[in-house]
Structure formats: structure tokens, C-alpha cells
Design a protein around this motif. Structure first.
Motif, mmCIF file in Angstrom:
data_model
loop_
_atom_site.group_PDB
_atom_site.id
_atom_site.type_symbol
_atom_site.label_atom_id
_atom_site.label_comp_id
_atom_site.label_asym_id
_atom_site.label_seq_id
_atom_site.Cartn_x
_atom_site.Cartn_y
_atom_site.Cartn_z
ATOM 1 N N HIS A 1 -13.807 -4.621 -22.938
ATOM 2 C CA HIS A 1 -14.326 -5.814 -23.632
ATOM 3 C C HIS A 1 -15.562 -5.516 -24.473
ATOM 4 O O HIS A 1 -16.071 -6.400 -25.150
ATOM 5 N N ALA A 2 -16.055 -4.300 -24.422
ATOM 6 C CA ALA A 2 -17.343 -3.983 -25.045
ATOM 7 C C ALA A 2 -17.299 -4.120 -26.562
ATOM 8 O O ALA A 2 -16.265 -3.896 -27.186
ATOM 9 N N VAL A 3 -18.424 -4.492 -27.114
ATOM 10 C CA VAL A 3 -18.573 -4.607 -28.557
ATOM 11 C C VAL A 3 -19.526 -3.491 -29.005
ATOM 12 O O VAL A 3 -20.626 -3.362 -28.468
ATOM 13 N N THR A 4 -19.086 -2.704 -29.970
ATOM 14 C CA THR A 4 -19.931 -1.610 -30.450
ATOM 15 C C THR A 4 -20.976 -2.150 -31.406
ATOM 16 O O THR A 4 -20.671 -2.969 -32.270
ATOM 17 N N SER A 5 -22.202 -1.689 -31.244
ATOM 18 C CA SER A 5 -23.302 -2.244 -32.026
ATOM 19 C C SER A 5 -24.277 -1.142 -32.414
ATOM 20 O O SER A 5 -24.347 -0.099 -31.765
ATOM 21 N N GLU A 6 -25.023 -1.402 -33.490
ATOM 22 C CA GLU A 6 -26.138 -0.521 -33.824
ATOM 23 C C GLU A 6 -27.403 -1.149 -33.251
ATOM 24 O O GLU A 6 -27.661 -2.335 -33.459
ATOM 25 N N VAL A 7 -28.173 -0.357 -32.542
ATOM 26 C CA VAL A 7 -29.434 -0.853 -32.007
ATOM 27 C C VAL A 7 -30.557 -0.018 -32.604
ATOM 28 O O VAL A 7 -30.481 1.207 -32.641
ATOM 29 N N ARG A 8 -31.570 -0.703 -33.132
ATOM 30 C CA ARG A 8 -32.695 -0.010 -33.769
ATOM 31 C C ARG A 8 -33.909 -0.084 -32.859
ATOM 32 O O ARG A 8 -34.386 -1.173 -32.538
ATOM 33 N N LEU A 9 -34.343 1.080 -32.428
ATOM 34 C CA LEU A 9 -35.484 1.149 -31.518
ATOM 35 C C LEU A 9 -36.731 1.456 -32.336
ATOM 36 O O LEU A 9 -36.768 2.441 -33.068
ATOM 37 N N ASN B 1 -45.878 7.641 -37.864
ATOM 38 C CA ASN B 1 -45.166 8.153 -36.690
ATOM 39 C C ASN B 1 -43.731 8.503 -37.089
ATOM 40 O O ASN B 1 -42.951 7.611 -37.441
ATOM 41 N N PRO B 2 -43.350 9.790 -37.049
ATOM 42 C CA PRO B 2 -41.993 10.169 -37.495
ATOM 43 C C PRO B 2 -40.902 9.574 -36.604
ATOM 44 O O PRO B 2 -39.735 9.542 -36.990
ATOM 45 N N HIS B 3 -41.277 9.107 -35.421
ATOM 46 C CA HIS B 3 -40.275 8.538 -34.512
ATOM 47 C C HIS B 3 -40.384 7.011 -34.439
ATOM 48 O O HIS B 3 -39.988 6.400 -33.449
ATOM 49 N N SER B 4 -40.924 6.405 -35.488
ATOM 50 C CA SER B 4 -41.140 4.957 -35.423
ATOM 51 C C SER B 4 -39.834 4.176 -35.504
ATOM 52 O O SER B 4 -39.787 3.011 -35.149
ATOM 53 N N LEU B 5 -38.759 4.804 -35.978
ATOM 54 C CA LEU B 5 -37.453 4.133 -35.992
ATOM 55 C C LEU B 5 -36.397 5.099 -35.486
ATOM 56 O O LEU B 5 -36.237 6.196 -36.018
ATOM 57 N N GLU B 6 -35.683 4.690 -34.442
ATOM 58 C CA GLU B 6 -34.550 5.475 -33.946
ATOM 59 C C GLU B 6 -33.330 4.572 -33.964
ATOM 60 O O GLU B 6 -33.332 3.499 -33.359
ATOM 61 N N ARG B 7 -32.303 5.005 -34.684
ATOM 62 C CA ARG B 7 -31.072 4.209 -34.736
ATOM 63 C C ARG B 7 -30.102 4.700 -33.669
ATOM 64 O O ARG B 7 -29.769 5.879 -33.640
ATOM 65 N N VAL B 8 -29.664 3.781 -32.820
ATOM 66 C CA VAL B 8 -28.665 4.107 -31.804
ATOM 67 C C VAL B 8 -27.349 3.533 -32.322
ATOM 68 O O VAL B 8 -27.170 2.314 -32.353
ATOM 69 N N ALA C 1 -18.343 -8.043 -36.814
ATOM 70 C CA ALA C 1 -17.637 -6.800 -36.525
ATOM 71 C C ALA C 1 -18.592 -5.716 -36.033
ATOM 72 O O ALA C 1 -18.200 -4.828 -35.273
ATOM 73 N N ARG C 2 -19.825 -5.779 -36.486
ATOM 74 C CA ARG C 2 -20.792 -4.772 -36.091
ATOM 75 C C ARG C 2 -22.177 -5.402 -35.960
ATOM 76 O O ARG C 2 -22.979 -5.417 -36.900
ATOM 77 N N PRO C 3 -22.458 -5.938 -34.758
ATOM 78 C CA PRO C 3 -23.781 -6.525 -34.559
ATOM 79 C C PRO C 3 -24.880 -5.468 -34.675
ATOM 80 O O PRO C 3 -24.650 -4.301 -34.366
ATOM 81 N N VAL C 4 -26.026 -5.903 -35.172
ATOM 82 C CA VAL C 4 -27.194 -5.014 -35.254
ATOM 83 C C VAL C 4 -28.355 -5.697 -34.535
ATOM 84 O O VAL C 4 -28.663 -6.860 -34.815
ATOM 85 N N PHE C 5 -28.958 -4.971 -33.615
ATOM 86 C CA PHE C 5 -30.078 -5.508 -32.847
ATOM 87 C C PHE C 5 -31.336 -4.679 -33.080
ATOM 88 O O PHE C 5 -31.271 -3.455 -33.154
ATOM 89 N N ASN C 6 -32.472 -5.370 -33.174
ATOM 90 C CA ASN C 6 -33.780 -4.704 -33.238
ATOM 91 C C ASN C 6 -34.452 -4.815 -31.882
ATOM 92 O O ASN C 6 -34.451 -5.894 -31.292
ATOM 93 N N ARG C 7 -35.038 -3.734 -31.422
ATOM 94 C CA ARG C 7 -35.835 -3.872 -30.206
ATOM 95 C C ARG C 7 -37.190 -4.462 -30.575
ATOM 96 O O ARG C 7 -37.933 -3.906 -31.376
#
Ligand code: ATP
Ligand code: MG
Length: 551
Positions: free
Chosen positions: A460-468, A490-497, A532-538
């Protein structure tokens, strides 16, 4: 009601009847950039005081510098003030609407012998100005007659002279210990297109001239500004006292907001946007109100933050952690919980019937009963977080490991029996069993497990992009000393999962919805999201990961 030295002044003024008991403030942004969290402090203060004292607060665009201003900023500023929770009703003003009145005031000063047209170049004027240690010297044009000044000023207006050929200056005191009082410029010639007045004017008033007069036109009582204007106050008062005006505003200064690990200068924020170090003004790493909103910060949390930091006259720096604290406190009460697996590891429950599933009844928010419950599907194949399993765990690792039993939240106790790997030796799957007698998560025989994991049903899982997101700068005080703030990003200020797996209820939330991913933090649906492709921000992690070691 909040209490601070400015509210004390207002209370005293009301008691003495200074402004007839009237309280009128204004928030005066220059439309040359997007609003940031420092402006939020000023907005909460100005609108807050008006609310507390039954007064009014105007929104006034201080748009006297046509070169850097734009209607895009005018629009975004209005949106941001409203979003923060304040209204100006019909009190929306523009300094540019006062250009004719300001011109009349300048003429009045000339007639009184208190202003003159100077014809020195900018460089010459700087030389005449002196320094803190050395008094200035009078311009050779300082003693022009009133008639000549009126004539020249009128011809400046109609465009007879080149940019910079003449300047209108106040006639105060070139030897004043306060450099702002050494015949400050009031009007410059500048052929620039204005976003509201177009090409109607080729002379523009200086901020220090337009601001006090605009306050007076609007009959502002308390003109609250930041500390750097303290040395401009004598000029503010000089103008108010020498002109015939409808109001007598009083300037009061407070310390601007500074926050660690960020910059709050509009010039630097503009540079971050223009040079594409971030993805626009509303990039969730930006301290702008539009960035914070996109990140998932609520207006409520920002207002709370502004209350917490208070209003003082002494320069201070606020820890970035305080904002994060206010955000967590707010979202903890309001954000429904859900399960999401950022870095999935598949598990198969060998003793769970194939091709079936069941719905688990799950509480939406333990902090808010009215949020109700929802159904979360459970099945034979599930995802758990990759770092919730270790094949060869150290002593303090209590989560899943071979032969060990853990709880799947709101579901069953499971035990891992076998680790499946690919040809490269990477773990691709775990084989587990579940105990059907533990539905809901507790064993009837009372046996305990040391860990509870979140999970998502694979079917049932929905694949999503999560931005950390992490802090935009790695330096506590970017750009101070000899450092260039751009080198401290900060070079690691955005990590896309890219491949997060969400429970299905998370697929349908509109942009801006805030949720807590259990055990991971607070997240917000990004405008880039599609069904179709949810995107979430942390928005923020659950714990203060900067001052406490990670579990
Ligand atoms: P500029 O350098 O362009 O003048 P500014 O940050 O002062 O930048 P304004 O648009 O003039 O921008 O600011 C509007 C109001 O917000 C002003 O009254 C200003 O004093 C206040 N303000 C700006 N920055 C802060 C801050 N960091 N903390 C508190 N108030 C602020
Ligand atoms: Mg300013």
C-alpha cells in the motif's frame, strides 16, 4: 498583554495624555526584498501594540528608492503580513503617494531658510562632510538666497539638470558632532522608473526626510524602529518641529533581531537568491517568512517566538534552537501523526497469510483526542527504516537484530529469523515472523520488548520525495570578521531522499499540510507535490539534534 519598555512608554503617554490617548503605529517595509523573521519581530511589535492599546497600525511601503523596488515585493509583503495574522484594514499607504506633499514640505523648508540647493559633486560633499573627529565645512552654495533655491529646486523637479548635478540639503550645522545633522541631503536627482509613479518624478526624497514626514502625515504616535536609527532621531525631531504638520510622532528604537546560523540582511538574502545558492526567496532554508512557511513553520509558532525573544534596547543574538523549540511545541499539539519510512528495508512475515491485509486502527494525535483515528493497512510485506536493523548490533542497540523480538507500532510483535543479501553482500530483505496474539502491540503473557519501530505496508506504500533540511550556514555568525558568508554555506543543508515510503493516507494531503512522521520529525507537504509523487519538507526534527546526541 506582553510587557516591554516600549509598551511602558505607551502606557505612560496614555496616562499623561500626550497624544490624547491615541495609539497609532505603522510597519514600514521598503519593497526591495521579501520579509524575513526579523521583520516578523517588528510586525508583531507594531501590530501587537496597536491591538493591546486599542489603537491602529498602518502598513506603509517606504518606496522612495525606485532603483531597488518592485511590485513583486509589494505583493509578497502583503501576503506575509496577513499570513502572520495581522490586518491593516483600509490603512495601506505608500510613501510614493506623498511625493507631492513631501515636495511641498521641502519648499516650505527653503522658504524658511532651512534648506538649500547644493551643487557640489558627491565626492566634494563627502570631503566637506568631515569625520567624527573633524567638523565639516560649509558648502560654497550654502548661502544661496531663498529665491534662487526655490528656482533651482523647481527646475530640478522638471528635469533641467543631470542626475547628481544638484542636491537639496537641510541647513542645520556642518560642525554638529552628529554627522546626520551636517546638512543632510533631502532630495536627489535620479532618473529612474518608479514601480508606482512611473516617470512622473526625476527627483526622489531621501529616506531620512520621507520617513518622519510620512509618520506625521499619517498621525503616527509611536514610530518604532531599529537601533541604527538612534543617531538619526535628532534629524527626525528637527524636521517634525520645523514643519507645519498634522501630527507629532515620537521615534522609539529597539534592538533588531539577530539569530545564530543565519543572515538577516536583505542585501545578503538577495545575493543568495540571485546567485542561486538557494532555490528562490521561499526556499525552505531561507529565514524569509515565505521560506519558513514553505518549510512548515506556522504563523502561531512565529508569533510565539517573537513573544519569547521580547523587546529590548540592547543588541542580542538569539539561538536558532529557540525558533525550533517554538515550532516543535506548536506542531506537537496540532500536527497529526503518520508513518513514513525514509530509507526502506523490506521485511517479509513468513507466517502471515499471503494476499491478505488488515486495517489497524490508529490514533491520529495523542495530544488531541478530537483529531480522531484512521485506518492503516498492514500486510505480509512491510518496510522498516534501514537503520532500525543491525545484523551484528553493539550493546546499546535495542532495535531489530537477528533472533530479536521488537514491536511494530500499533500492530504486532515480530522476530527476525533470517537476513537475505545480494551478491554484493548488501542486505535486501529480512525474513521475520509475527505473533498473531499480540495484535495492537502488546503480548498477552506480558513479555516486554525494548524497541518500537514504525513501518509501512509494502503493498500500500506511496513513494515520495522527502527533503531534509539543515541550517543554511555552518558558521554561528556567518560573514562576521573577515569571513565571506557565501563560503560558510552548509553543504549539507539540503538532502533529498528520493524513495521514501509513506502510509497511503499521506498521499492525498494538499500543499501546506503539516504532519509528524513518527520518530522522525515534523514534515509539511511542499507545493511541488503531486498525488502521484508527494513531496514533503522536514520542518524540524523531533529532538534538538544540535545540543543532544542522537539516539
Ligand atoms: P534595509 O537595509 O533595506 O533598510 P531593513 O531590514 O531595514 O533593510 P525595511 O524594509 O526597511 O528593511 O524594514 C522594515 C521594518 O522592519 C523597519 O522598521 C525595520 O526597522 C524592521 N526590521 C528590519 N530588520 C529587522 C530585524 N532584524 N529585527 C527587527 N526589526 C527589523
Ligand atoms: Mg530599513
Amino acid at each position: 498583554m506582553a510587557s516591554d519598555f516600549i509598551r511602558d512608554i505607551v502606557t505612560a503617554d496614555n496616562a499623561s495624555g500626550k497624544h490624547g490617548g491615541r495609539v497609532a503605529t505603522r510597519f514600514p517595509p521598503e519593497p526591495n526584498g521579501y520579509l524575513h523573521i526579523g521583520h516578523a519581530k517588528s510586525i508583531c511589535l507594531n501590530f501587537g501594540i496597536a491591538n493591546d492599546f486599542g489603537g491602529t497600525c498602518n502598513l506603509r511601503f517606504d518606496d522612495t528608492n525606485p532603483v531597488t523596488e518592485d511590485t513583486e515585493y509589494v505583493r509578497s509583503i502583503q501576503q506575509d503580513v496577513q499570513w502572520l495574522g495581522f490586518t491593516w484594514d483600509d490603512r495601506l499607504f505608500y510613501a510614493s503617494d506623498y511625493f507631492e506633499r513631501l515636495y511641498a514640505c521641502a519648499t516650505q523648508l527653503i522658504e524658511k531658510g532651512l534648506a538649500y540647493v547644493d551643487s557640489l559633486s558627491a565626492d566634494q560633499m563627502r570631503e566637506h562632510r568631515g569625520t567624527f573627529a573633524i567638523p565639516g565645512t560649509d558648502s560654497p552654495h550654502r548661502d544661496r538666497s531663498v529665491a534662487e533655491n526655490l528656482d533651482l529646486f523647481a527646475r530640478m523637479r522638471v528635469g533641467e539638470f543631470a542626475d547628481g548635478a544638484h542636491t537639496l540639503r537641510a541647513k542645520i550645522d556642518m560642525a554638529s558632532p552628529n554627522l546626520n545633522m551636517r546638512d543632510p541631503a533631502l532630495y536627489r536627482i535620479r532618473r529612474a522608473h518608479h514601480h508606482r509613479t512611473g516617470d512622473a518624478w526625476c527627483i526622489y526624497p531621501m529616506y531620512d526626510f520621507a520617513h518622519p514626514l510620512s509618520d506625521a502625515f499619517e498621525r503616527i504616535t509611536h514610530s518604532i524602529c531599529t537601533l541604527e536609527f538612534e543617531a538619526h532621531r535628532p534629524l527626525y525631531d528637527w524636521l517634525i518641529s520645523h514643519l507645519d504638520l498634522p501630527g507629532t510622532p515620537q521615534q522609539i528604537e529597539f534592538a533588531r533581531l539577530n539569530i545564530t546560523y543565519t543572515v538577516l540582511s536583505k542585501r545578503k538574502l538577495l545575493q543568495l537568491v540571485n546567485e542561486k545558492h538557494v532555490n528562490g526567496w521561499d526556499d525552505p532554508r531561507m529565514p524569509t517568512l515565505s521560506g519558513l512557511r514553505r518549510r512548515g513553520v506556522t504563523a502561531q509558532a512565529l508569533r510565539r517566538f517573537c513573544e519569547e525573544i521580547g523587546v529590548v534596547k540592547r543588541e542580542t543574538v538569539i539561538e536558532a534552537g529557540l525558533l525550533e523549540f517554538c515550532v516543535r511545541e506548536d506542531l506537537n499539539k496540532t500536527a497529526p501523526r503518520a508513518m513514513a519510512v525514509l530509507r526502506p528495508l523490506k521485511i517479509v512475515l513468513d507466517n502471515y497469510p499471503a494476499d491478505t491485509s488488515e486495517d489497524m486502527n490508529v490514533v491520529n494525535n495523542p495530544e488531541d483526542e478530537s483529531a480522531g483515528t484512521r485506518k492503516v493497512p498492514f500486510g505480509r510485506e512491510l518496510y522498516i527504516e534501514r537503520d532500525d536493523f543491525m545484523e551484528d548490533p553493539p550493546k546499546k542497540f535495542f532495535r531489530l537484530a537477528p533472533g530479536r523480538e521488537v514491536r511494530l507500532r500499533n500492530a504486532y510483535l515480530i522476530t527476525c529469523h533470517e537476513v537475505i543479501k545480494n551478491a554484493d553482500g548488501e542486505i535486501t530483505e529480512l525474513r521475520c515472523t509475527y505473533d498473531p496474539a499480540t495484535r495492537g502491540g502488546d503480548a498477552p503473557d506480558g513479555r516486554k520488548v525494548k524497541a518500537t519501530l514504525h513501518w509501512v505496508s509494502a503493498a500500500h506504500a506511496v513513494t515520495s520525495e522527502v527533503r531534509l533540511y539543515d541550517r543554511l550556514f555552518s558558521a554561528e555568525f556567518p560573514g562576521t570578521g573577515d569571513s565571506d558568508f557565501l563560503t560558510q554555506i552548509n553543504p549539507h543543508s539540503l538532502e533529498r531522499v528520493p524513495n521514501a515510503q509513506l502510509e497511503p493516507s499521506l498521499a492525498t494531503h494538499p500543499s501546506g499540510t503539516r504532519v509528524q512522521f513518527e520518530r522522525l520529525g515534523y514534515f509539511c507537504v511542499d507545493p511541488d507535490s503531486t498525488p502521484a509523487r508527494p513531496v514533503f519538507n522536514r520542518t524540524v526534527t523531533l529532538k534538538d539534534s544540535w545540543t543532544k546526541a542522537k539516539d
